[in-house]
Write an enzyme that holds these catalytic residues in place. Structure first.
Site, PDB file in Angstrom:
ATOM      1  N   ARG A 193      -5.408   4.766   4.480  1.00  0.00           N
ATOM      2  CA  ARG A 193      -4.643   6.013   4.357  1.00  0.00           C
ATOM      3  C   ARG A 193      -3.332   5.782   3.618  1.00  0.00           C
ATOM      4  O   ARG A 193      -2.875   6.635   2.832  1.00  0.00           O
ATOM      5  CB  ARG A 193      -4.368   6.605   5.744  1.00  0.00           C
ATOM      6  CG  ARG A 193      -3.785   8.032   5.726  1.00  0.00           C
ATOM      7  CD  ARG A 193      -2.283   8.063   5.628  1.00  0.00           C
ATOM      8  NE  ARG A 193      -1.672   7.287   6.668  1.00  0.00           N
ATOM      9  CZ  ARG A 193      -0.467   6.721   6.558  1.00  0.00           C
ATOM     10  NH1 ARG A 193       0.244   6.841   5.450  1.00  0.00           N
ATOM     11  NH2 ARG A 193       0.017   6.008   7.555  1.00  0.00           N
ATOM     12  N   PHE A 235       5.700   1.955  -5.188  1.00  0.00           N
ATOM     13  CA  PHE A 235       7.016   2.594  -5.055  1.00  0.00           C
ATOM     14  C   PHE A 235       8.004   1.537  -4.591  1.00  0.00           C
ATOM     15  O   PHE A 235       7.974   1.112  -3.433  1.00  0.00           O
ATOM     16  CB  PHE A 235       6.900   3.733  -4.035  1.00  0.00           C
ATOM     17  CG  PHE A 235       8.111   4.622  -3.904  1.00  0.00           C
ATOM     18  CD1 PHE A 235       8.296   5.701  -4.751  1.00  0.00           C
ATOM     19  CD2 PHE A 235       9.053   4.395  -2.909  1.00  0.00           C
ATOM     20  CE1 PHE A 235       9.386   6.548  -4.604  1.00  0.00           C
ATOM     21  CE2 PHE A 235      10.141   5.223  -2.753  1.00  0.00           C
ATOM     22  CZ  PHE A 235      10.320   6.313  -3.608  1.00  0.00           C
ATOM     23  N   SER A 265      16.114  -0.701   6.164  1.00  0.00           N
ATOM     24  CA  SER A 265      16.559   0.552   6.779  1.00  0.00           C
ATOM     25  C   SER A 265      17.782   1.132   6.094  1.00  0.00           C
ATOM     26  O   SER A 265      18.052   2.330   6.211  1.00  0.00           O
ATOM     27  CB  SER A 265      16.858   0.324   8.270  1.00  0.00           C
ATOM     28  OG  SER A 265      15.687  -0.011   8.970  1.00  0.00           O
ATOM     29  N   CYS A 312      11.414  11.595  -1.669  1.00  0.00           N
ATOM     30  CA  CYS A 312      10.031  11.115  -1.781  1.00  0.00           C
ATOM     31  C   CYS A 312       9.557  10.572  -0.441  1.00  0.00           C
ATOM     32  O   CYS A 312       8.411  10.805  -0.029  1.00  0.00           O
ATOM     33  CB  CYS A 312       9.941  10.031  -2.855  1.00  0.00           C
ATOM     34  SG  CYS A 312      10.343  10.584  -4.526  1.00  0.00           S
ATOM     35  N   ARG A 364     -20.234   2.751  30.145  1.00  0.00           N
ATOM     36  CA  ARG A 364     -19.913   1.529  30.894  1.00  0.00           C
ATOM     37  C   ARG A 364     -19.948   1.807  32.396  1.00  0.00           C
ATOM     38  O   ARG A 364     -19.223   2.689  32.883  1.00  0.00           O
ATOM     39  CB  ARG A 364     -18.524   1.028  30.482  1.00  0.00           C
ATOM     40  CG  ARG A 364     -17.973  -0.125  31.289  1.00  0.00           C
ATOM     41  CD  ARG A 364     -18.680  -1.421  30.994  1.00  0.00           C
ATOM     42  NE  ARG A 364     -17.937  -2.558  31.541  1.00  0.00           N
ATOM     43  CZ  ARG A 364     -18.386  -3.810  31.520  1.00  0.00           C
ATOM     44  NH1 ARG A 364     -19.561  -4.077  30.953  1.00  0.00           N
ATOM     45  NH2 ARG A 364     -17.670  -4.785  32.025  1.00  0.00           N
ATOM     46  N   GLY A 378     -11.281  -2.710  28.391  1.00  0.00           N
ATOM     47  CA  GLY A 378     -11.197  -4.078  28.875  1.00  0.00           C
ATOM     48  C   GLY A 378     -11.265  -5.091  27.745  1.00  0.00           C
ATOM     49  O   GLY A 378     -10.770  -4.855  26.640  1.00  0.00           O
ATOM     50  N   GLU A 414       8.686   3.158   6.638  1.00  0.00           N
ATOM     51  CA  GLU A 414       9.247   4.466   6.284  1.00  0.00           C
ATOM     52  C   GLU A 414      10.119   5.020   7.399  1.00  0.00           C
ATOM     53  O   GLU A 414      10.046   6.202   7.755  1.00  0.00           O
ATOM     54  CB  GLU A 414       8.134   5.435   5.869  1.00  0.00           C
ATOM     55  CG  GLU A 414       7.441   4.990   4.592  1.00  0.00           C
ATOM     56  CD  GLU A 414       6.625   6.066   3.935  1.00  0.00           C
ATOM     57  OE1 GLU A 414       6.944   7.257   4.131  1.00  0.00           O
ATOM     58  OE2 GLU A 414       5.684   5.722   3.217  1.00  0.00           O
TER      59      GLU A 414
END
Length: 378
Positions: A81, A120, A129, A229, A259, A332, A356
């Site tokens: 993603r 980027f 940060s 952005c 289970r 488990g 981000e």
């Protein structure tokens, strides 16, 4: 609550994930390698890159359609993603919003089709940060610009055809569209990752990279440009992590029903049902928050305010990782096996929790809005 177009986008993204990601993603993750270029072409065919942008080969879909797409792809894997978010909401958005017509024509159709891959370059070894301390410099030399500096933790950097590089200039922060085959540009893979292993992440070194004036993003004049952005890309994260959480919950539900312990399925025990109920509650609350922010973004036709994005990113990522961890407890020891996606999602979400904008940064963004006091100030 969704339009037909949005439902169609969701269904298409789910088919792409089922056909091109799920069958092999556990192997990609274990080997620390994924066929990014091949995936990019398939995503381009489906119109998943920059789908909320208009023109230049972009689909012009709604922001919510993009969010639903990210949710379905991240239900397969967060690292995959991230390819969609970086390509569409960082690289393409930067060119689409701040670039010249020449830059848009040169790069957006190729990026939208997946024929080209972008990265980027904002974060640096000593400035993650706090991008205000950016060390990368851009100086003018006649009609050209010369870039020097280092960028790190840059998704797609080792395989990118073009990089959006942010650098400090005499008159503030400037952005540049940098072909990765230019002299002085090198990128190396960051190896030994324990998270987001089905992705390519690297470090970029800029050593006297000479660029013409036409490489500069003319509409980007301050740090607000790259930050806008990031605001755009964070909306994809807010949606995406819901997919990882949902996949964990679906897996845990199926497992708990099959289970048996003490003579009956563990789904029949009160403690297990309490866990499942709480996770379902948080998942649906997160979806409603993402939908609310997506609709606001569509109505105002521009980036959301930082504190609005911070509310979504802080809540949804934090709850998604809690859901992944809780699902692992239901399963488990089997929960750590690669044949199930839960441990992979949990490990990936550890990275999403900090990239981000860490949770602490988003807490301070919200805190500043609540109090009117800037806790970032020196």
């Amino acid at each position: 609550m969704l339009s037909d177009e949005e439902r169609d986008a969701r269904a298409l993204a789910r088919r792409v994930a089922d056909d091109h990601i799920r069958p092999a993603v556990a192997e990609w993750y274990e080997n620390g390698d994924a066929p990014i270029r091949e995936l990019a072409v398939e995503f381009g065919k489906a119109g998943l890159f920059g789908m909320h942008l208009t023109g230049y080969g972009c689909a012009g879909s709604s922001v919510v359609a993009l969010g639903l797409t990210c949710m379905e792809v991240e239900a397969a894997d967060s690292g995959i993603r991230s390819l969609i978010s970086v390509q569409g909401s960082l690289v393409m958005y930067a060119i689409w919003r701040y670039g010249s017509e020449e830059q848009k024509l040169a790069w957006l159709p190729a990026l939208a089709s997946g024929r080209a891959i972008g990265c980027f370059g904002l974060a640096e070894p000593d400035h993650g940060s706090d991008p205000t301390g950016m060390s990368t410099r851009a100086r003018q030399d006649g009609d050209d610009w010369v870039l020097d500096g280092v960028k790190t933790w840059i998704l797609n950097a080792p395989i990118a055809d073009v990089a959006i590089i942010w650098a400090r200039a005499d008159k503030g922060v400037a952005g540049f569209v940098v072909p990765t085959d230019v002299s002085g540009y090198t990128a190396r893979e960051i190896s030994h990752k324990m998270s987001l292993r089905a992705s390519s992440t690297g470090e970029i070194v800029l050593d006297g990279v000479r660029l013409p004036e036409s490489a500069r993003l003319p509409g980007a004049r301050s740090l607000m440009a790259p930050m806008s952005c990031l605001t755009e890309a964070r909306l994809s994260i807010i949606w995406g992590v819901l997919g990882a959480a949902r996949d964990c919950l679906d897996t845990a539900l199926d497992y708990a029903a099959a289970r048996e312990q003490f003579g009956r399925p563990i789904a029949g025990f009160q403690l297990t049902q309490a866990k499942l109920a709480d996770m379902a509650l948080e998942l649906q609350k997160g979806f409603l928050l993402a939908l609310h922010l997506g609709r606001r973004r569509e109505r105002q036709d521009g980036p959301l305010r930082p504190e609005q994005i911070s509310v979504g990113k802080l809540n949804n990522v934090r709850e998604a990782i809690k859901i992944a961890r809780q699902c692992r407890t239901i399963m488990g020891g089997n929960g750590i096996l690669a044949e199930y996606p839960v441990m992979r999602h949990a490990s990936n979400l550890e990275s999403v929790l900090t990239y981000e904008g860490t949770s602490e940064i988003h807490q301070l963004s919200i805190g500043q809005k609540l109090t009117g006091l800037n806790a970032f100030a020196r």
